[in-house]
Design a protein around this motif. Structure first.
Motif, PDB file in Angstrom:
ATOM      1  N   THR A  21      -2.967  -7.290  -5.436  1.00  0.00           N
ATOM      2  CA  THR A  21      -2.503  -8.037  -4.271  1.00  0.00           C
ATOM      3  C   THR A  21      -3.324  -7.696  -3.024  1.00  0.00           C
ATOM      4  OG1 THR A  21      -0.863  -6.376  -3.617  1.00  0.00           O
ATOM      5  CG2 THR A  21      -0.162  -8.053  -5.207  1.00  0.00           C
ATOM      6  N   HIS A  22      -4.160  -6.660  -3.107  1.00  0.00           N
ATOM      7  CA  HIS A  22      -4.976  -6.233  -1.963  1.00  0.00           C
ATOM      8  C   HIS A  22      -6.476  -6.357  -2.231  1.00  0.00           C
ATOM      9  CE1 HIS A  22      -1.510  -4.558   0.222  1.00  0.00           C
ATOM     10  NE2 HIS A  22      -1.089  -4.137  -0.950  1.00  0.00           N
ATOM     11  N   LEU A  23      -6.865  -6.277  -3.504  1.00  0.00           N
ATOM     12  CA  LEU A  23      -8.277  -6.339  -3.867  1.00  0.00           C
ATOM     13  C   LEU A  23      -8.496  -7.457  -4.871  1.00  0.00           C
ATOM     14  CD1 LEU A  23      -8.981  -2.539  -4.482  1.00  0.00           C
ATOM     15  CD2 LEU A  23      -9.609  -3.856  -2.438  1.00  0.00           C
ATOM     16  N   ARG A  24      -9.746  -7.894  -4.983  1.00  0.00           N
ATOM     17  CA  ARG A  24     -10.106  -8.830  -6.034  1.00  0.00           C
ATOM     18  C   ARG A  24     -10.043  -8.109  -7.367  1.00  0.00           C
ATOM     19  NH1 ARG A  24      -8.950 -13.625  -4.102  1.00  0.00           N
ATOM     20  NH2 ARG A  24      -9.850 -13.924  -2.020  1.00  0.00           N
ATOM     21  N   ILE A  25     -10.068  -8.881  -8.456  1.00  0.00           N
ATOM     22  CA  ILE A  25      -9.793  -8.312  -9.767  1.00  0.00           C
ATOM     23  C   ILE A  25     -10.863  -7.318 -10.212  1.00  0.00           C
ATOM     24  CG2 ILE A  25     -10.919 -10.173 -11.059  1.00  0.00           C
ATOM     25  CD1 ILE A  25      -7.681  -8.251 -11.991  1.00  0.00           C
ATOM     26  N   VAL A  26     -12.138  -7.580  -9.902  1.00  0.00           N
ATOM     27  CA  VAL A  26     -13.192  -6.665 -10.346  1.00  0.00           C
ATOM     28  C   VAL A  26     -13.068  -5.295  -9.684  1.00  0.00           C
ATOM     29  CG1 VAL A  26     -15.687  -6.233 -10.408  1.00  0.00           C
ATOM     30  CG2 VAL A  26     -14.797  -8.498 -10.994  1.00  0.00           C
ATOM     31  N   PRO A  27     -13.031  -5.203  -8.349  1.00  0.00           N
ATOM     32  CA  PRO A  27     -12.842  -3.874  -7.757  1.00  0.00           C
ATOM     33  C   PRO A  27     -11.505  -3.247  -8.127  1.00  0.00           C
ATOM     34  CG  PRO A  27     -12.742  -5.577  -6.056  1.00  0.00           C
ATOM     35  CD  PRO A  27     -13.246  -6.228  -7.308  1.00  0.00           C
ATOM     36  N   THR A  28     -10.472  -4.062  -8.345  1.00  0.00           N
ATOM     37  CA  THR A  28      -9.178  -3.521  -8.772  1.00  0.00           C
ATOM     38  C   THR A  28      -9.319  -2.735 -10.064  1.00  0.00           C
ATOM     39  OG1 THR A  28      -7.782  -5.180  -7.693  1.00  0.00           O
ATOM     40  CG2 THR A  28      -6.896  -4.141  -9.662  1.00  0.00           C
TER      41      THR A  28
ATOM     42  N   VAL B 198       6.868   5.249 -11.688  1.00  0.00           N
ATOM     43  CA  VAL B 198       7.363   3.900 -11.381  1.00  0.00           C
ATOM     44  C   VAL B 198       8.835   3.946 -11.005  1.00  0.00           C
ATOM     45  CG1 VAL B 198       7.801   1.600 -12.315  1.00  0.00           C
ATOM     46  CG2 VAL B 198       5.679   2.772 -12.878  1.00  0.00           C
ATOM     47  N   LEU B 199       9.624   4.665 -11.796  1.00  0.00           N
ATOM     48  CA  LEU B 199      11.058   4.755 -11.515  1.00  0.00           C
ATOM     49  C   LEU B 199      11.315   5.343 -10.131  1.00  0.00           C
ATOM     50  CD1 LEU B 199      12.370   6.089 -14.952  1.00  0.00           C
ATOM     51  CD2 LEU B 199      12.820   3.845 -13.954  1.00  0.00           C
ATOM     52  N   ILE B 200      10.658   6.452  -9.820  1.00  0.00           N
ATOM     53  CA  ILE B 200      10.881   7.111  -8.531  1.00  0.00           C
ATOM     54  C   ILE B 200      10.411   6.224  -7.386  1.00  0.00           C
ATOM     55  CG2 ILE B 200      10.190   9.073  -7.097  1.00  0.00           C
ATOM     56  CD1 ILE B 200      10.109  10.749  -9.652  1.00  0.00           C
ATOM     57  N   THR B 201       9.247   5.594  -7.541  1.00  0.00           N
ATOM     58  CA  THR B 201       8.721   4.741  -6.470  1.00  0.00           C
ATOM     59  C   THR B 201       9.635   3.563  -6.198  1.00  0.00           C
ATOM     60  OG1 THR B 201       6.457   5.340  -7.072  1.00  0.00           O
ATOM     61  CG2 THR B 201       6.736   3.370  -5.720  1.00  0.00           C
ATOM     62  N   ARG B 202      10.108   2.928  -7.252  1.00  0.00           N
ATOM     63  CA  ARG B 202      10.988   1.761  -7.068  1.00  0.00           C
ATOM     64  C   ARG B 202      12.307   2.162  -6.406  1.00  0.00           C
ATOM     65  NH1 ARG B 202       9.962  -3.082  -9.620  1.00  0.00           N
ATOM     66  NH2 ARG B 202       8.093  -3.173 -10.929  1.00  0.00           N
TER      67      ARG B 202
ATOM     68  N   MET C 240       0.826  -1.204   0.000  1.00  0.00           N
ATOM     69  CA  MET C 240       0.000   0.000   0.000  1.00  0.00           C
ATOM     70  C   MET C 240       0.863   1.257   0.000  1.00  0.00           C
ATOM     71  SD  MET C 240      -3.116  -0.846  -0.286  1.00  0.00           S
ATOM     72  CE  MET C 240      -3.838   0.760   0.040  1.00  0.00           C
ATOM     73  N   LYS C 241       2.012   1.184   0.685  1.00  0.00           N
ATOM     74  CA  LYS C 241       2.913   2.334   0.703  1.00  0.00           C
ATOM     75  C   LYS C 241       3.398   2.640  -0.710  1.00  0.00           C
ATOM     76  CE  LYS C 241       7.417   3.896   2.386  1.00  0.00           C
ATOM     77  NZ  LYS C 241       8.623   3.554   3.183  1.00  0.00           N
ATOM     78  N   ARG C 242       3.749   1.592  -1.451  1.00  0.00           N
ATOM     79  CA  ARG C 242       4.254   1.792  -2.803  1.00  0.00           C
ATOM     80  C   ARG C 242       3.162   2.341  -3.713  1.00  0.00           C
ATOM     81  NH1 ARG C 242       7.491  -3.930  -2.581  1.00  0.00           N
ATOM     82  NH2 ARG C 242       9.334  -3.135  -1.494  1.00  0.00           N
ATOM     83  N   ILE C 243       1.931   1.875  -3.541  1.00  0.00           N
ATOM     84  CA  ILE C 243       0.813   2.401  -4.321  1.00  0.00           C
ATOM     85  C   ILE C 243       0.628   3.881  -4.025  1.00  0.00           C
ATOM     86  CG2 ILE C 243      -1.696   2.326  -4.614  1.00  0.00           C
ATOM     87  CD1 ILE C 243      -1.547  -0.691  -4.133  1.00  0.00           C
ATOM     88  N   ALA C 244       0.665   4.235  -2.744  1.00  0.00           N
ATOM     89  CA  ALA C 244       0.478   5.635  -2.350  1.00  0.00           C
ATOM     90  C   ALA C 244       1.587   6.520  -2.907  1.00  0.00           C
ATOM     91  CB  ALA C 244       0.429   5.738  -0.825  1.00  0.00           C
ATOM     92  N   VAL C 245       2.841   6.043  -2.816  1.00  0.00           N
ATOM     93  CA  VAL C 245       3.961   6.823  -3.344  1.00  0.00           C
ATOM     94  C   VAL C 245       3.829   6.996  -4.846  1.00  0.00           C
ATOM     95  CG1 VAL C 245       6.463   6.839  -3.721  1.00  0.00           C
ATOM     96  CG2 VAL C 245       5.533   6.162  -1.490  1.00  0.00           C
ATOM     97  N   PHE C 246       3.501   5.909  -5.540  1.00  0.00           N
ATOM     98  CA  PHE C 246       3.359   5.970  -6.999  1.00  0.00           C
ATOM     99  C   PHE C 246       2.280   6.972  -7.405  1.00  0.00           C
ATOM    100  CE2 PHE C 246       0.807   4.507 -10.638  1.00  0.00           C
ATOM    101  CZ  PHE C 246       1.732   4.704 -11.659  1.00  0.00           C
ATOM    102  N   LEU C 247       1.117   6.914  -6.761  1.00  0.00           N
ATOM    103  CA  LEU C 247       0.025   7.820  -7.120  1.00  0.00           C
ATOM    104  C   LEU C 247       0.363   9.271  -6.778  1.00  0.00           C
ATOM    105  CD1 LEU C 247      -3.113   5.738  -6.058  1.00  0.00           C
ATOM    106  CD2 LEU C 247      -2.244   6.150  -8.362  1.00  0.00           C
ATOM    107  N   ALA C 248       0.988   9.484  -5.624  1.00  0.00           N
ATOM    108  CA  ALA C 248       1.356  10.846  -5.231  1.00  0.00           C
ATOM    109  C   ALA C 248       2.355  11.448  -6.209  1.00  0.00           C
ATOM    110  CB  ALA C 248       1.933  10.847  -3.817  1.00  0.00           C
TER     111      ALA C 248
END
Length: 329
Positions: A175-182, A54-58, A1-9
């Motif tokens: 990895t956190h949600l099912r495919i439909v809500p994802t 992606v580059l910055i988050t990784r 979730m941290k990586r998702i948040a960083v990527f979106l921000a």
């Protein structure tokens, strides 16, 4: 979730700052003397920011660059789905245009009179005269060019988006949600990412009832539908390159049906894929693809690409091989 948040921000922050600080002044005339081609390039440059995210988050999260969802799983297994990504959008756009023109036959002009007249006026303003038949041949020649070469030519910019959305965000969310809500949530996120451009007329124009919120909402729907298609070819190939080619095909053919429209159509209706009728074939196919992804997930045969280290899996998941099933690829 941290990586998702960083990527979106990072992705939203950089993109919106660039669009409000650079694209808006160009689009509104704040920067005088900018050629039209330069303005288009400036707008298209925003497509690189998801990849930069992606580059910055990784790097920031020390994730590294393992499992970047770029290399296909295997040529023979992936090739049919790369072909779907390449040619599928052209077929779906054609079917959607047919649906629109069947609903509004008075708007169909096989002679392309409106577009020919517009092209003639543009040529005349530049001091050139072009015969009608020459213009028709030029306009029709664009169609096979867009179908066969558009996906490859556009991948320079579409990869910038697809490595971010289908190559990073969607696998991480899965990895956190099912495919439909994802896919529903990811589609809305992708649509909102376009909001600054939608406000100034990207895809839906300006001045329509409910501007700009109706356009932003429509863009979220369109991105959700298109995102399902692009995710499906990514899952079947294991590579976001398939999504990049598919995205490039959509960009190449998005306005093709307008050639045969008397009025230019309505972006909320058609004949372009952004409309409910122009995009009807995309909607039907996306619904079928979403159902198939859901079915595979329930059967534990959904082989979702992993965008990250091996420990980026949903807690409690059992690999399909250990569960007695073989991943369907």
């Amino acid at each position: 979730m941290k990586r998702i948040a960083v990527f979106l921000a990072v992705t939203f922050g950089l993109t919106w700052a660039y669009e409000f600080g650079v694209v808006y002044p160009i689009a509104t005339g704040g920067l005088a003397g900018v050629p039209a081609v330069a303005a288009q390039l400036a707008t298209g440059a925003a497509m690189f920011f998801p990849a930069l995210g992606v580059l910055i988050t990784r790097l920031v999260t020390r994730e590294g660059f393992k499992n970047c969802v770029i290399k296909p799983r295997g040529f023979k297994k992936s090739l049919p789905w790369f072909l779907v990504a390449w040619f599928g959008p052209a077929l779906l756009a054609f079917v959607g245009a047919v649906v629109y023109f069947l609903a509004f036959p008075q708007d169909f002009d096989p002679g392309m009179a409106t577009m020919v007249a517009t092209t003639q006026q543009a040529a005349a303003s530049g001091g050139a005269e072009m015969p009608v038949e020459t213009i028709k041949m030029m306009l029709l020649a664009q169609l096979p060019f867009a179908v066969f070469l558009g996906p490859a030519l556009n991948i320079v910019t579409t990869f910038g988006e697809e490595w971010g959305w289908r190559g990073y965000l969607v696998p991480k969310m899965a990895t956190h949600l099912r495919i439909v809500p994802t896919l529903l949530v990811a589609g809305v996120i992708w649509g909102l990412w376009h909001a600054p451009l939608t406000i100034i007329g990207h895809n839906y124009g300006v001045g329509y009832p409910g501007w700009p919120f109706a356009g932003i909402a429509a863009m979220c729907v369109f991105c959700t539908v298109l995102g399902i298609f692009l995710t499906y070819v990514t899952v079947r190939t294991g590579s976001c390159l398939a999504a990049a080619f598919g995205h490039g095909a959509v960009n190449a053919l998005a306005a093709a049906a307008i050639l045969f429209s008397v009025t230019g159509g309505n972006p909320f209706v058609g004949p372009t894929p952004t409309g409910i009728l122009g995009g009807s074939a995309f909607i039907v196919v996306a619904a079928l693809m979403l159902w198939d992804l859901h079915r595979r997930e329930k059967a534990s045969t959904l082989d979702m690409p992993k965008a990250g280290l091996p420990n980026d899996v949903r807690k409690g998941d059992v690999p399909a091989e250990k569960a007695g099933t073989q991943p369907v690829r």
